[in-house]
Design a protein around this motif. Structure first.
Motif, PDB file in Angstrom:
ATOM      1  N   ARG A   1      27.189   7.534  12.626  1.00  0.00           N
ATOM      2  CA  ARG A   1      27.327   6.428  13.467  1.00  0.00           C
ATOM      3  C   ARG A   1      25.889   6.259  14.122  1.00  0.00           C
ATOM      4  N   SER A   2      25.648   5.177  14.242  1.00  0.00           N
ATOM      5  CA  SER A   2      24.257   4.928  14.902  1.00  0.00           C
ATOM      6  C   SER A   2      24.111   5.336  16.460  1.00  0.00           C
TER       7      SER A   2
ATOM      8  N   GLN B   1      22.235   1.134  20.989  1.00  0.00           N
ATOM      9  CA  GLN B   1      23.259   0.111  21.459  1.00  0.00           C
ATOM     10  C   GLN B   1      23.528  -0.975  20.773  1.00  0.00           C
ATOM     11  N   SER B   2      24.540  -1.734  20.757  1.00  0.00           N
ATOM     12  CA  SER B   2      24.943  -2.958  20.091  1.00  0.00           C
ATOM     13  C   SER B   2      23.771  -4.091  20.586  1.00  0.00           C
ATOM     14  N   GLY B   3      23.225  -4.796  19.676  1.00  0.00           N
ATOM     15  CA  GLY B   3      22.525  -5.869  20.029  1.00  0.00           C
ATOM     16  C   GLY B   3      20.892  -5.578  20.044  1.00  0.00           C
ATOM     17  N   SER B   4      20.563  -4.327  19.992  1.00  0.00           N
ATOM     18  CA  SER B   4      19.101  -3.582  19.908  1.00  0.00           C
ATOM     19  C   SER B   4      18.578  -4.283  18.712  1.00  0.00           C
TER      20      SER B   4
ATOM     21  N   ASP C   1      20.903  -0.468   9.999  1.00  0.00           N
ATOM     22  CA  ASP C   1      20.543  -1.602  10.933  1.00  0.00           C
ATOM     23  C   ASP C   1      19.201  -2.062  11.102  1.00  0.00           C
TER      24      ASP C   1
END
Length: 630
Positions: free
Chosen positions: A345-346, A349-352, A377
């Motif tokens: 898992r990353s 945060q989402s959108g970074s 990502d």
């Protein structure tokens, strides 16, 4: 309370003091009086001894590249070059000094440490196939650490002129093949003229990011035989080398994302190749007032700078809206984690947005897996040298930064300064626990050392992983040479010889070189102590003597506990005891000043002071410290 008061005094922050004067004398050649004449074939205007053999020409080629040292354990496949160095290279200017080692792995590791201080390769020699086999682990360390090393191995090419069975056992048709997967380039030149070309090319490749070791296999007879026609070939000229920088449009886009970010984070791994790289990263961070996470594989960022937020890595990564990674060695682990059951898992945060600048993307091989797991990502990957890219990135950040953002950015910096001070105080408080214990705690060992060197022009030439990074948590370091990182490929046996090579590079600058060396690491090649004494290289070895391979003990404990078998037998195979090794006696047997074993922490400071006086006189010294695990 008394222990806390003592700790508070010892832990007082101090800046490094002025440079001390050098104390060592140059190595004096044993043979003098060579006839000299002008050699117009070389690019330098200097007097040279009459050159009559291939080895002499090879010496001149290495000197034209600025190589000052050649480390080797003697071997008959490069005796022609060996003789040329000691009777030609060491008796005429510029001096090429032969350094005697007890193992080929030590030869390469010395060159590894030297390059991380001096910023250029040192040469080392190996006896054909068997010497190269000995050296292989050190070569792999240099490869993984992206360090330039200039290597030569002898080669017995003409089978009809091999004298004994051992010459056949040690010969190989393609000796370099065994290390080709972790060298940047190799060649087997077939003539002296080809050697000149290949040597310049090997140096050029080694010194083009990503840096790496290069190898030349040189025919024994070509070293020993007279130069054809008695006229050496011309020496090719080494051009000025320029590192590859990132494309202009990608730099502009990166600057825009950084300027507009609310929570930008910079991660630096092997970014600062030189002192200029350190300065540039400070300039970028201060322009953005962005926090910097330093991997500790180099001194990329000053340890006590307010924007140094290494202690807060996980939290910063999870809040970052833009993450800039500079030469990440393990980009997957920077922002992701793998659970025991294999789930990935990353941490972001989402959108970074995630950006990498890495010269390793320009050159990689497939067999050995040092390229690590594919990162998650990445939005923009620049295949370029991070240090070479920083000037244009800084300029673009400053150009795009609007006045309306400057107040918010300044406030961000103020918050991080406060966070840095809190982390420093937590580390100081944690260091007081077990302050008077025996065996001696790691914080006590590190701080007793720092108390004695903080006013000197010091250089910590060993890694700090096995000391739980206490120097980074407590010391003040802001010069590139004050810390040079770990071994690269995690190969044990690196520290003792590599730190000696780094100390050799520091010697001419008058710096005080210090090393915290694991006991297990030293025992991989204790003969390096003899080299330190023989070559009169000033270095303080502090032996972190926890009497075992401590990391392996911890791993065995975890496995045994998981299997519910108890941990009372995990010392078997990992303990270095029964009998205990007296490292001070070992050092003295090889001509090195030795003290210890020391297990009373109150005796440690005076012992360090005595040893430093020896080092300042131009000699190595060793202190055996009976210490806790890490």
């Amino acid at each position: 309370m008394a222990a806390t008061a003592t700790a508070a005094s010892t832990l007082a922050q101090a800046q490094p003091g002025p440079s001390q004067q050098g104390t060592s004398d140059p190595n004096t050649p044993r043979r003098q009086g060579a006839v000299t004449l002008k050699d117009e074939s070389t690019p330098r205007n200097r007097e040279l001894t009459y050159s009559s053999c291939g080895g002499d020409y090879m010496v001149d080629v290495m000197r034209s590249l600025g190589i000052e040292y050649f480390a080797a354990t003697p071997g008959n496949t490069f005796m022609g070059l060996h003789e040329a160095i000691i009777n030609y290279g060491m008796t005429t200017a510029p001096n090429l000094r032969f350094l005697t080692t007890m193992h080929e792995e030590a030869s390469v590791a010395m060159a590894h440490g030297y390059a991380k201080i001096e910023g250029k390769p040192m040469a080392c020699g190996m006896h054909t196939a068997v010497g190269l086999q000995h050296a292989s682990m050190a070569i792999y360390n240099a490869w993984c650490d992206r360090v330039p090393v200039f290597m030569i191995t002898g080669a017995s090419i003409d089978a009809t002129r091999r004298n004994l069975w051992v010459d056949w056992d040690h010969a190989a048709q393609d000796g370099a093949a065994m290390v080709r997967d972790y060298t940047k380039w190799d060649d087997q030149p077939g003539s002296l003229r080809a050697f000149g070309d290949s040597a310049v090319r090997a140096y050029k490749f080694a010194m083009t990011p990503p840096y790496g070791p290069t190898l030349l296999a040189v025919d024994t007879l070509m070293q020993e035989d007279p130069i054809p026609g008695d006229k050496p070939p011309p020496i090719p000229r080494l051009p000025s080398l320029s590192a590859p920088a990132a494309e202009e449009g990608a730099v502009r886009d990166t600057a825009k994302m950084l300027v507009e970010a609310e929570n930008p984070v910079i991660f630096a791994d092997r970014c600062a190749r030189t002192p200029e790289g350190l300065r540039l990263l400070v300039e970028l961070a201060e322009a953005l007032q962005a926090p910097v996470i330093d991997s500790s594989n180099r001194l990329n960022f000053p340890w006590r700078h307010p924007l140094n937020q290494t202690a807060s890595q996980r939290g910063l990564i999870s809040r970052a809206d833009v993450l800039l990674e500079l030469e990440p060695g393990d980009p997957f682990a920077v922002s992701a984690e793998r659970s025991p059951d294999g789930e990935v898992r990353s941490l972001m945060q989402s959108g970074s947005k995630r950006i990498t600048i890495s010269s390793v993307d320009l050159y990689m091989k497939s067999n050995y897996q040092d390229f690590q797991r594919l990162p998650l990502d990445v939005d923009l990957a620049m295949a370029a040298d991070a240090q070479a890219t920083l000037p244009s990135l800084i300029e673009e950040v400053k150009r795009q930064l609007p006045d309306s953002r400057k107040a918010a950015i300044a406030a961000r910096g103020t918050r991080f300064a406060h966070t840095h001070q809190l982390a420093l105080q937590r580390a100081r408080d944690a260091a007081t626990y077990g302050w008077d214990d025996s065996p001696i705690s790691m914080p006590r060992l590190c701080q007793e050392l720092y108390a004695e060197i903080k006013d000197e022009d010091w250089s910590l030439v060993s890694g700090t992983l096995f000391q739980s990074h206490w120097p980074q948590q407590l010391w003040s370091a802001d010069k590139h040479y004050q810390y040079i990182g770990e071994q690269g490929g995690a190969g044990i046996g690196y520290t003792a010889p590599a730190t000696l090579g780094a100390a050799l590079a520091n010697q001419k600058h008058g710096r005080l070189s210090v090393c915290i060396n694991g006991d297990g690491d030293l025992m991989f090649g204790p003969g390096v102590l003899w080299t330190a004494a023989h070559e009169k290289i000033p270095l303080l070895y502090i032996i972190h003597n926890n009497r075992g391979y401590h990391m392996e003990i911890m791993q065995l404990q975890a496995i045994a506990d998981r299997r519910q078998r108890g941990i009372d037998r995990v010392h078997i195979g990992c303990e270095i005891a029964n009998p205990n090794i007296d490292y001070a006696m070992l050092a003295r047997s090889m001509g090195v000043y030795g003290q210890g074993p020391i297990d009373n922490p109150r005796d440690l400071g005076p012992a360090i002071r005595r040893a430093i006086e020896v080092v300042k006189k131009g000699e190595p010294a060793l202190i055996d410290v009976v210490s806790q695990g890490r």
